[in-house]
Design a protein around this motif. Structure first.
Motif, PDB file in Angstrom:
ATOM      1  N   PRO A  72       0.815  -1.224   0.000  1.00 40.86           N
ATOM      2  CA  PRO A  72       0.000   0.000   0.000  1.00 40.86           C
ATOM      3  C   PRO A  72       0.842   1.264   0.000  1.00 40.86           C
ATOM      4  CG  PRO A  72       0.020  -0.967   2.190  1.00 40.86           C
ATOM      5  CD  PRO A  72       0.751  -1.925   1.302  1.00 40.86           C
ATOM      6  N   VAL A  73       1.754   1.356  -0.982  1.00 41.97           N
ATOM      7  CA  VAL A  73       2.600   2.545  -1.137  1.00 41.97           C
ATOM      8  C   VAL A  73       2.548   2.972  -2.602  1.00 41.97           C
ATOM      9  CG1 VAL A  73       4.149   2.146   0.787  1.00 41.97           C
ATOM     10  CG2 VAL A  73       4.627   1.036  -1.386  1.00 41.97           C
ATOM     11  N   GLU A  74       2.401   4.255  -2.811  1.00 39.53           N
ATOM     12  CA  GLU A  74       2.326   4.754  -4.175  1.00 39.53           C
ATOM     13  C   GLU A  74       3.707   4.765  -4.827  1.00 39.53           C
ATOM     14  OE1 GLU A  74      -0.277   5.933  -6.397  1.00 39.53           O
ATOM     15  OE2 GLU A  74      -1.209   4.560  -4.976  1.00 39.53           O
ATOM     16  N   GLY A  75       3.754   4.474  -6.072  1.00 44.16           N
ATOM     17  CA  GLY A  75       4.984   4.527  -6.857  1.00 44.16           C
ATOM     18  C   GLY A  75       4.706   5.399  -8.075  1.00 44.16           C
ATOM     19  N   PRO A  76       5.431   5.147  -9.151  1.00 51.26           N
ATOM     20  CA  PRO A  76       6.527   4.181  -9.275  1.00 51.26           C
ATOM     21  C   PRO A  76       7.806   4.676  -8.587  1.00 51.26           C
ATOM     22  CG  PRO A  76       5.523   4.690 -11.408  1.00 51.26           C
ATOM     23  CD  PRO A  76       5.059   5.727 -10.447  1.00 51.26           C
ATOM     24  N   PHE A  77       8.704   3.700  -8.334  1.00 56.16           N
ATOM     25  CA  PHE A  77      10.002   3.976  -7.741  1.00 56.16           C
ATOM     26  C   PHE A  77      11.091   3.663  -8.768  1.00 56.16           C
ATOM     27  CE2 PHE A  77       7.052   2.670  -4.419  1.00 56.16           C
ATOM     28  CZ  PHE A  77       7.136   3.740  -3.545  1.00 56.16           C
ATOM     29  N   ASP A  78      12.156   4.462  -8.738  1.00 52.94           N
ATOM     30  CA  ASP A  78      13.241   4.294  -9.714  1.00 52.94           C
ATOM     31  C   ASP A  78      14.319   3.352  -9.188  1.00 52.94           C
ATOM     32  OD1 ASP A  78      11.886   6.036 -11.268  1.00 52.94           O
ATOM     33  OD2 ASP A  78      13.330   7.684 -11.135  1.00 52.94           O
ATOM     34  N   TYR A  79      14.709   2.404 -10.044  1.00 54.53           N
ATOM     35  CA  TYR A  79      15.852   1.516  -9.781  1.00 54.53           C
ATOM     36  C   TYR A  79      16.712   1.498 -11.037  1.00 54.53           C
ATOM     37  CZ  TYR A  79      14.019  -0.442  -5.418  1.00 54.53           C
ATOM     38  OH  TYR A  79      13.585  -0.606  -4.131  1.00 54.53           O
ATOM     39  N   SER A  80      18.027   1.514 -10.856  1.00 54.16           N
ATOM     40  CA  SER A  80      18.926   1.465 -12.017  1.00 54.16           C
ATOM     41  C   SER A  80      19.001   0.032 -12.546  1.00 54.16           C
ATOM     42  CB  SER A  80      20.318   1.961 -11.637  1.00 54.16           C
ATOM     43  OG  SER A  80      20.901   1.123 -10.658  1.00 54.16           O
ATOM     44  N   VAL A  81      19.214  -0.074 -13.864  1.00 52.16           N
ATOM     45  CA  VAL A  81      19.275  -1.381 -14.523  1.00 52.16           C
ATOM     46  C   VAL A  81      20.722  -1.670 -14.901  1.00 52.16           C
ATOM     47  CG1 VAL A  81      18.412  -2.806 -16.418  1.00 52.16           C
ATOM     48  CG2 VAL A  81      16.955  -0.996 -15.449  1.00 52.16           C
ATOM     49  N   PRO A  82      21.356  -2.668 -14.259  1.00 46.11           N
ATOM     50  CA  PRO A  82      22.729  -3.029 -14.636  1.00 46.11           C
ATOM     51  C   PRO A  82      22.816  -3.433 -16.107  1.00 46.11           C
ATOM     52  CG  PRO A  82      22.119  -4.048 -12.549  1.00 46.11           C
ATOM     53  CD  PRO A  82      20.870  -3.443 -13.123  1.00 46.11           C
ATOM     54  N   GLY A  83      23.990  -3.281 -16.687  1.00 46.43           N
ATOM     55  CA  GLY A  83      24.185  -3.513 -18.115  1.00 46.43           C
ATOM     56  C   GLY A  83      23.739  -4.872 -18.590  1.00 46.43           C
ATOM     57  N   GLU A  84      23.953  -5.929 -17.789  1.00 46.98           N
ATOM     58  CA  GLU A  84      23.619  -7.291 -18.248  1.00 46.98           C
ATOM     59  C   GLU A  84      22.117  -7.527 -18.368  1.00 46.98           C
ATOM     60  OE1 GLU A  84      24.523  -7.806 -13.733  1.00 46.98           O
ATOM     61  OE2 GLU A  84      25.106  -6.508 -15.404  1.00 46.98           O
ATOM     62  N   PHE A  85      21.292  -6.613 -17.780  1.00 46.47           N
ATOM     63  CA  PHE A  85      19.844  -6.784 -17.839  1.00 46.47           C
ATOM     64  C   PHE A  85      19.167  -5.851 -18.844  1.00 46.47           C
ATOM     65  CE2 PHE A  85      20.390  -7.802 -13.088  1.00 46.47           C
ATOM     66  CZ  PHE A  85      20.631  -9.153 -13.354  1.00 46.47           C
ATOM     67  N   GLN A  86      19.923  -4.913 -19.406  1.00 46.20           N
ATOM     68  CA  GLN A  86      19.286  -3.842 -20.170  1.00 46.20           C
ATOM     69  C   GLN A  86      18.624  -4.317 -21.458  1.00 46.20           C
ATOM     70  OE1 GLN A  86      21.634  -0.312 -20.680  1.00 46.20           O
ATOM     71  NE2 GLN A  86      22.045  -0.074 -18.482  1.00 46.20           N
ATOM     72  N   LYS A  87      19.128  -5.394 -22.062  1.00 46.04           N
ATOM     73  CA  LYS A  87      18.522  -5.889 -23.301  1.00 46.04           C
ATOM     74  C   LYS A  87      17.307  -6.778 -23.043  1.00 46.04           C
ATOM     75  CE  LYS A  87      22.609  -5.636 -26.260  1.00 46.04           C
ATOM     76  NZ  LYS A  87      23.545  -6.409 -27.139  1.00 46.04           N
ATOM     77  N   GLN A  88      17.162  -7.240 -21.791  1.00 45.90           N
ATOM     78  CA  GLN A  88      16.076  -8.178 -21.488  1.00 45.90           C
ATOM     79  C   GLN A  88      14.899  -7.517 -20.783  1.00 45.90           C
ATOM     80  OE1 GLN A  88      18.805 -10.723 -19.244  1.00 45.90           O
ATOM     81  NE2 GLN A  88      18.379 -12.397 -20.683  1.00 45.90           N
ATOM     82  N   ILE A  89      15.165  -6.486 -19.993  1.00 52.01           N
ATOM     83  CA  ILE A  89      14.102  -5.879 -19.196  1.00 52.01           C
ATOM     84  C   ILE A  89      13.111  -5.137 -20.081  1.00 52.01           C
ATOM     85  CG2 ILE A  89      15.249  -3.659 -18.747  1.00 52.01           C
ATOM     86  CD1 ILE A  89      14.256  -3.972 -15.806  1.00 52.01           C
ATOM     87  N   ALA A  90      11.833  -5.175 -19.675  1.00 56.59           N
ATOM     88  CA  ALA A  90      10.778  -4.493 -20.442  1.00 56.59           C
ATOM     89  C   ALA A  90       9.608  -4.200 -19.506  1.00 56.59           C
ATOM     90  CB  ALA A  90      10.310  -5.374 -21.605  1.00 56.59           C
ATOM     91  N   PRO A  91       8.789  -3.189 -19.828  1.00 58.47           N
ATOM     92  CA  PRO A  91       7.584  -2.951 -19.023  1.00 58.47           C
ATOM     93  C   PRO A  91       6.715  -4.206 -18.990  1.00 58.47           C
ATOM     94  CG  PRO A  91       7.999  -1.097 -20.479  1.00 58.47           C
ATOM     95  CD  PRO A  91       8.964  -2.170 -20.882  1.00 58.47           C
ATOM     96  N   GLY A  92       6.231  -4.543 -17.812  1.00 62.67           N
ATOM     97  CA  GLY A  92       5.423  -5.749 -17.661  1.00 62.67           C
ATOM     98  C   GLY A  92       6.187  -6.920 -17.081  1.00 62.67           C
ATOM     99  N   CYS A  93       7.509  -6.768 -16.892  1.00 61.43           N
ATOM    100  CA  CYS A  93       8.346  -7.823 -16.302  1.00 61.43           C
ATOM    101  C   CYS A  93       8.288  -7.761 -14.775  1.00 61.43           C
ATOM    102  CB  CYS A  93       9.807  -7.653 -16.719  1.00 61.43           C
ATOM    103  SG  CYS A  93      10.153  -8.110 -18.413  1.00 61.43           S
ATOM    104  N   ARG A  94       8.570  -8.906 -14.158  1.00 60.42           N
ATOM    105  CA  ARG A  94       8.779  -8.957 -12.710  1.00 60.42           C
ATOM    106  C   ARG A  94      10.285  -8.956 -12.428  1.00 60.42           C
ATOM    107  NH1 ARG A  94       6.522 -14.402 -11.105  1.00 60.42           N
ATOM    108  NH2 ARG A  94       7.348 -14.850 -13.182  1.00 60.42           N
TER     109      ARG A  94
END
Length: 620
Positions: free
Chosen positions: A11-33
């Motif tokens: 029960p906390v409003e977001g969104p919150f910012d987290y940095s994406v390490p280089g090894e994840f940048q090609k795989q991460i996308a909106p809708g991912c866990r």
């Protein structure tokens, strides 16, 4: 640098910012866990966006990816965002409401990439306003012809259907009807099924034409949705009793708007909210009249019961007794309704007046003759009836109030020759062999039973609830009896002139709906305006009261919008439940979204140890 905007199922409003390490940048996308570090704990978060910029000075990196392909598509992200804005919850709470338990707990979804390919690029066929339909079915079964016809039409277009039912038994019956009449790929989504995630994956992969289930099935991951059907849409089981307190009818309206799909609401006694949609021409209204004759309805005014009968504590009026006697002589089948289980609803000491109450809920314990037990109908508390009063040590406990067991006892005394059963389950096979069936609401859900006489007792208990839905709920119960008989209904009441009863006697539902809509409009209650109920609970009564009063004052001072009204603060109707004390604040606004936004802003920094505050928009 790439930043992920994430929300959590908290029960906390977001969104919150987290940095994406280089090894994840090609795989991460909106809708991912993903896994993140949240206040020194490892938590599941949901990516709702990506950005090259952030306004935060110190940004934590994400810990790892759970999904390499989004499990939430753009439409589902948008839907859950709408849900959070309407029902005053966080975006993360809305997302978790839409997902199976396995995904909420971080289980890896191996088929995500495959199913994502299969559901891409679905072309939507536009539907007209005529495709949105409220079916007021006085027959109980005719609406199924409409359902089947529309399902065939939508499936032939290559699109899918979501069908919601109020409970599991209704889902099983509907599944049987569908499988008998149409050759389609049918899937059932059940939150309590261990194979829920497997079924969810099958649906997401495009392997189901129809998805059936209770309220949570409205979130079925279909990308080619063409039709949503909500059967028995008036049923209060549809309203979610946990945060977010959503109603699938509102979610369905959001969802069919996204897909330009059709919506069918079916009911024997539509909700005021759906009737209002029809009145405003937002949905087409269709009434299906009865084929068979309507039953004779007799109202027995219990205010006119002779004083001698009243002194003797007569439960069943002489008129109803005569009707039962005639029915038994004619070998008729009789159904008696009382919406109170047990033998007696109050156990008290005649010397000091002490009423035996549940220690966790502070409500009267109900005495059950079968089992010789006192029990709380709100929690699991049970106790043996004491032989002496625990307060004054007097030696007699009096049992008063009427439940279904007491009705059974009284009938056995008056009609010893009758085969009488008390049953709250329509699955009870003894019903077919009985002369008289006594039940609460369970049997009303089953339109396959047919009785020659229905007797209704204690219905004023429903009408007299402190609840603006009381009349509507009562009328829906009474309308349910029309599916169970075409012979005779006898209703005992002290409110004989109430529009609930007059609408039934005159066989004109519009009498009820028109009168009720006038009252709702005058009082500015739903569906004309939206109610926001803030529930404050905690284990310390004084603290709960203090927080509630302070919060009411803060909301009142902060409110500058004439469209929002902070109405009252008071103890909840159930002031103590399962060990917690409850207070509530009542608010009202013309716009649910505007009200939710106001409350979110004001509650953002409200923190009290041991106190939990939740918001229910349009409570039922």
């Amino acid at each position: 640098m790439l930043y992920a905007k994430v929300v959590l199922g908290l029960p906390v409003e977001g969104p919150f910012d987290y940095s994406v390490p280089g090894e994840f940048q090609k795989q991460i996308a909106p809708g991912c866990r993903i896994w993140v570090d949240w206040r020194k704990q490892k938590k599941i978060a949901y990516v709702v966006g990506l950005s090259r910029k952030t306004s935060i000075n110190k940004v934590k990196p994400i810990t790892s990816l759970i999904d390499t392909v989004a499990i939430l598509d753009k439409n589902m992200l948008f839907l859950t965002r709408q849900l959070s804005q309407y029902y005053c919850c966080s975006w993360g709470e809305a997302i978790e409401t839409a997902l199976p338990e396995g995904l909420r707990k971080g289980k890896v979804f191996a088929d995500a990439a495959d199913s994502d390919i299969k559901t891409k690029g679905v072309s939507l066929v536009s539907t007209s306003a005529e495709d949105n339909l409220l079916v007021h079915d006085l027959t109980g079964l005719k609406r199924w012809d409409i359902y089947i016809s529309r399902i065939k039409e939508v499936v032939n277009q290559g699109r899918s259907v979501i069908m919601l039912l109020p409970d599991k038994n209704a889902v099983l019956k509907a599944k049987e009807i569908i499988n008998t009449r149409i050759n389609v790929r049918l899937s059932v989504l059940d939150r309590k099924d261990p194979k829920e995630l497997e079924e969810w994956a099958r649906i997401r992969a495009g392997k189901a034409d129809i998805v059936m289930g209770t309220r949570s099935a409205i979130f079925a991951p279909l990308n080619n949705l063409g039709l949503v059907i909500i059967d028995e849409e008036q049923d209060y089981a549809y309203k979610q009793d946990q945060v977010p307190h959503y109603h699938p009818r509102e979610v369905a309206l959001m969802r069919v708007g996204q897909y330009k799909a059709g919506l069918i609401l079916g009911s024997g006694s539509p909700s005021l909210e759906s009737f209002y949609l029809a009145k405003k021409s937002k949905i087409k209204y269709l009434r299906l009249e009865r084929d068979k004759s309507s039953p004779e309805i007799k109202i027995v005014d219990i205010k006119n019961i002779p004083p001698s009968d009243r002194k003797r504590g007569m439960i069943i009026s002489r008129y109803l007794q005569d009707g039962i006697a005639c029915g038994l002589n004619a070998k008729n089948k009789i159904f008696l309704f009382l919406n109170r289980k047990g033998f007696a609803t109050v156990a008290s000491c005649i010397s000091c007046g002490l009423s035996l109450k549940c220690p966790r809920c502070n409500i009267n314990l109900v005495y059950h003759f079968k089992g010789n037990i006192l029990s709380c109908h709100y929690c699991s508390f049970k106790m043996q009836p004491p032989s002496i009063c625990p307060q004054c040590n007097a030696g007699y406990i009096k049992y008063s109030g009427v439940g279904t067991e007491k009705i059974e006892s009284e009938l056995s005394r008056i009609f010893p020759q009758a085969r009488i059963i008390q049953s709250d389950s329509p699955k009870n096979s003894d019903i077919d062999a009985a002369d008289i069936v006594i039940s609460a609401q369970g049997i009303i859900r089953d339109a396959t039973y047919n009785f020659d006489l229905i007797g209704v007792m204690g219905i004023d208990n429903s009408l007299n609830h402190v609840d603006f839905h009381a009349s509507e709920k009562t009328f829906q119960i009474l309308s349910g009896f029309l599916k169970l008989t075409d012979k005779k209904i006898i209703i005992q009441t002290g409110l004989a002139n109430h529009h609930c009863f007059q609408a039934l006697v005159k066989q004109d539902a519009d009498i009820f709906y028109n009168r009720e809509m006038i009252q709702r409009k005058q009082l500015k209650f739903p569906p004309y305006q939206h109610i926001g109920l803030l529930k404050i609970r905690g284990s310390r009564e004084a603290k709960v009261e203090e927080v509630a009063n302070n919060l009411f004052a803060q909301l009142t001072d902060a409110n500058k919008d004439k469209g929002i009204k902070i109405i009252s603060v008071n103890r909840a109707q159930l002031a103590k439940l399962r060990g917690n004390f409850y207070w509530q604040i009542l608010t009202r606004a013309a716009s649910a979204v505007k009200l939710s936004k106001f409350l979110k802003i004001r509650l953002k920094d409200v923190r009290h140890s041991g106190i939990i505050i939740t918001v229910d928009i349009d409570p039922i």
